[in-house]
Design an enzyme around this catalytic site. Structure first.
Site, PDB file in Angstrom:
ATOM      1  N   LYS A   3      19.520 -42.200  45.129  1.00  0.00           N
ATOM      2  CA  LYS A   3      18.649 -43.256  45.688  1.00  0.00           C
ATOM      3  C   LYS A   3      18.605 -43.315  47.221  1.00  0.00           C
ATOM      4  CE  LYS A   3      17.185 -45.483  42.070  1.00  0.00           C
ATOM      5  NZ  LYS A   3      15.505 -45.919  41.803  1.00  0.00           N
ATOM      6  N   SER A  39      22.399 -37.998  38.066  1.00  0.00           N
ATOM      7  CA  SER A  39      21.922 -38.928  38.984  1.00  0.00           C
ATOM      8  C   SER A  39      22.556 -39.797  39.494  1.00  0.00           C
ATOM      9  CB  SER A  39      20.616 -39.673  38.427  1.00  0.00           C
ATOM     10  OG  SER A  39      21.188 -40.390  37.168  1.00  0.00           O
TER      11      SER A  39
END
Length: 416
Positions: free
Chosen positions: A49, A310
């Site tokens: 992110k 992720s």
């Protein structure tokens, strides 16, 4: 798009090094394939992110942008990337997070943005929190840094694909499948757009939590939908509505290319990677890896597969729950409500029915259901799922009534 992504990747080097692309020996042997992990859990904020937040904010640092108040909403990972960037650029920010956000993510967000951000806890799910952030940004003339539904965010997340391209081993045949998680869709939109002229559409497999299948529903219905209910266990991907811009980039794919992964299956992957590889994954970070175990073996065997890991922002206070879920999913732990005669020796008779690998993990007398019988909540762990078949046959043969409540979510949440 490629030139813009490469420029974003170059700018990102002022903030952090590329995350590694690693061939995993354990998984490659397990699945008889070449499995490469793109380790976004090894970024400075332990998720991808950071990329989107940095790209969005760097484009607004000139002129009045540097004097503005920046705002974001996040269940944790976007918040940490945002906070890291606020401190990097020296700007003030406000982070809106759901009240249900794990404390570990709240604390890390505060640490990454120390001196430059403040945190507001609002709502039980991300979408309520996001609405509060949008309203606050509008009321205070702030700049909202969206978590996924924005071209600059998508462009930033696409730097993952550009790094994979430059890190792929020289001389190796190209990979033929890339597996990635989907929450709001920014990562998937960025990666697929970057590789649009290099990989066929069939080379992608998207993974979502079973309790938040926003992309699968949108592809099935042909339009973005808002889910009525979301399971928040996979807090990094539990999104009720995929981003509009992201769906526009992904709408060409088939709903069959989206795998809805059961939350408890993720727990098996998390515990395996921790115990075998020493890799800490959060639930969203285990989504793509878990897909390998749920695919038909012949669809994995012999292939060169890139799996996007992720995130690794896991609160270890949740570990007991993760282990519990993993055992229930594997079928080696069950909860029964047992109707036991209230007479001397009844418990001893029951214990004699257990197999050599069966272990009582919980035993709780509930109440008298009749003068001669009592109900007992009992949790049993064993080494193999088939051991329960033997136990249930023994119970039936001896006339003992029971109810298996392991997969009854309502009862399990209330009693267990």
């Amino acid at each position: 798009m490629r030139d813009n992504v490469i420029a974003a990747k170059t700018a990102l080097r002022d903030l952090c090094d590329p995350t590694p692309l690693q061939r995993n020996v354990h998984l490659s042997a397990k699945f008889d394939a070449d499995i490469y992990l793109k380790r976004e859990d090894l970024s400075p904020v332990r998720s991808y992110k950071l990329r989107g937040a940095f790209n969005f904010m760097r484009k607004r640092m000139g002129g009045e942008g540097a004097e503005k108040l920046f705002v974001c909403a996040s269940a944790g990972n976007h918040a940490q990337g945002f906070a890291f960037c606020c401190r990097h650029f020296g700007v003030n920010g406000v982070v809106f997070m759901p009240v249900t956000t794990p404390q570990q993510k709240i604390d890390k967000t505060r640490t990454f943005g120390e001196g430059f951000i403040r945190i507001e806890l609002v709502g039980d799910i991300f979408d309520v929190c996001y609405g509060a952030a949008r309203a606050f940004a509008a009321d205070h003339d702030g700049i909202l840094v969206p978590p996924f539904d924005d071209p600059d965010i998508i462009e930033g997340q696409a730097t993952v694909a550009s790094e994979i391209e430059e890190q792929w081993p020289e001389g190796e045949d190209p990979f033929d499948l890339i597996v990635m998680p989907v929450g709001g869709g920014g990562l998937a939109a960025g990666v697929t757009s970057y590789f649009a002229d290099r990989l066929p559409d069939r080379a992608y497999l998207f993974t979502e939590p079973e309790g938040a299948p926003s992309l699968k529903r949108a592809l099935t219905d042909g339009a973005v939908v808002t889910l009525d209910e979301v399971d928040n266990f996979v807090d990094g991907a539990a999104v009720a509505r995929i981003g509009d811009a992201n769906f526009e980039a992904l709408k060409r794919f088939s709903a069959d290319q989206v795998m809805a992964v059961p939350e408890n299956a993720l727990c098996v992957t998390m515990t395996e990677m921790l115990n075998v590889e020493g890799v800490v994954l959060e639930p969203a970070g285990a989504l793509a890896l878990t897909a390998l175990s749920r695919m038909p073996a012949e669809e994995v065997r012999g292939r060169r597969i890139v799996v996007l890991v992720s995130g690794g922002n896991f609160d270890f206070d949740r570990l007991p729950d993760v282990k519990e879920r993993a055992m229930r999913y594997l079928g080696v732990k069950k909860y029964l409500v047992l109707r036991l005669p209230q007479r001397p020796g009844a418990l001893k008779d029951f214990l004699a029915l257990l197999g050599p690998d069966d272990d009582i993990a919980r035993f709780e007398y509930l109440k008298k259901s009749a003068r001669n019988f009592g109900s007992i909540l009992i949790g049993i762990e064993t080494s193999r799922p088939e051991n329960f078949g033997v136990l249930f046959e023994n119970l039936a043969r001896n006339g003992l009534k029971y109810q298996d409540i392991t997969d009854n979510e309502v009862l399990a949440n209330l009693i267990i």
